[in-house]
Design a protein around this motif. Structure first.
Motif, PDB file in Angstrom:
ATOM      1  N   ARG A 170      37.914  43.851  41.167  1.00  0.00           N
ATOM      2  CA  ARG A 170      36.517  44.324  41.252  1.00  0.00           C
ATOM      3  C   ARG A 170      36.280  45.520  40.327  1.00  0.00           C
ATOM      4  O   ARG A 170      35.250  45.617  39.676  1.00  0.00           O
ATOM      5  N   GLU A 223      33.615  45.543  37.234  1.00  0.00           N
ATOM      6  CA  GLU A 223      32.578  46.569  37.108  1.00  0.00           C
ATOM      7  C   GLU A 223      32.626  47.229  35.731  1.00  0.00           C
ATOM      8  O   GLU A 223      31.594  47.513  35.129  1.00  0.00           O
ATOM      9  N   GLU A 267      42.316  42.626  45.009  1.00  0.00           N
ATOM     10  CA  GLU A 267      40.855  42.567  45.028  1.00  0.00           C
ATOM     11  C   GLU A 267      40.244  43.863  44.510  1.00  0.00           C
ATOM     12  O   GLU A 267      39.285  43.850  43.727  1.00  0.00           O
ATOM     13  N   VAL A 297      36.816  36.814  41.164  1.00  0.00           N
ATOM     14  CA  VAL A 297      36.664  37.414  42.493  1.00  0.00           C
ATOM     15  C   VAL A 297      37.505  36.655  43.523  1.00  0.00           C
ATOM     16  O   VAL A 297      38.082  37.255  44.443  1.00  0.00           O
TER      17      VAL A 297
END
Length: 192
Positions: free
Chosen positions: A177, A181, A173, A139
């Motif tokens: 992400r 997920e 980003e 992250v």
């Protein structure tokens, strides 16, 4: 019956009758004589069939279904042959299964003492912590590399292209992400 008569009736020595009487495994009438039928039942309940001198066919005694199911399940977990359901199990089979289980328990205890085994809760906590650290590293990665990537892209392009660091970081980003997920979504294993 007298001791001698009961010994002949039961097929045991007179000394064994005397020991059974002293241990309370015989049922006596008020006059001190032996109640053969009641004594046979009491002796059968108190005697280990594996130590009996009678033939194997006379020694077989069925084991309760709950015990058979528990032993069968444990044996199947270990990859050992278990008796078919509702077929019953002899005392000898149950005793053998018990000895196998005790040996497995000792092996596990020894592995734990040697440090070869760890507690499941401790291992799960460690794996969870490592996975969280890995996720946090991913992250924060776009913020660390966005400026470097923007500078390299600007330098690599022959034309005067100016890549904005904020735009590069936002795109990175979003992609990181999205990928995290996907990794977090439960997946059914392929059983084919």
């Amino acid at each position: 019956m007298s001791e001698r008569q009961y010994a002949a009736h039961a097929g045991i020595s007179r000394g064994a009758v005397q020991k059974a009487r002293a241990a309370g495994r015989l049922v006596l009438h008020p006059d001190g004589s032996i109640d053969a039928a009641a004594s046979d039942v009491r002796r059968a309940e108190a005697t280990d069939p594996a130590r009996s001198r009678r033939g194997p066919a006379e020694r077989v005694r069925p084991v309760p279904e709950a015990a058979v199911a528990a032993v069968g399940e444990t044996l199947r977990e270990q990859g050992l042959a278990a008796p078919p359901a509702n077929s019953g199990m002899t005392f000898l089979q149950a005793r053998t299964a018990n000895e196998v289980l005790k040996a497995q328990e000792r092996r596990i205890r020894l592995q734990k003492l040697k440090g070869e085994l760890v507690e499941r809760a401790r291992a799960e906590a460690l794996v969870f912590r490592l996975a969280r650290e890995e996720r946090e590293a991913w992250v924060t990665w776009p913020a660390r590399v966005a400026a470097l990537m923007a500078a390299e892209l600007s330098a690599a392009c022959s034309e005067e292209v100016n890549v904005e660091v904020a735009a590069m970081q936002k795109i990175l980003e979003d992609h990181v992400r999205s990928h995290l997920e996907e990794l977090a979504a439960p997946r059914a294993p392929d059983l084919t």
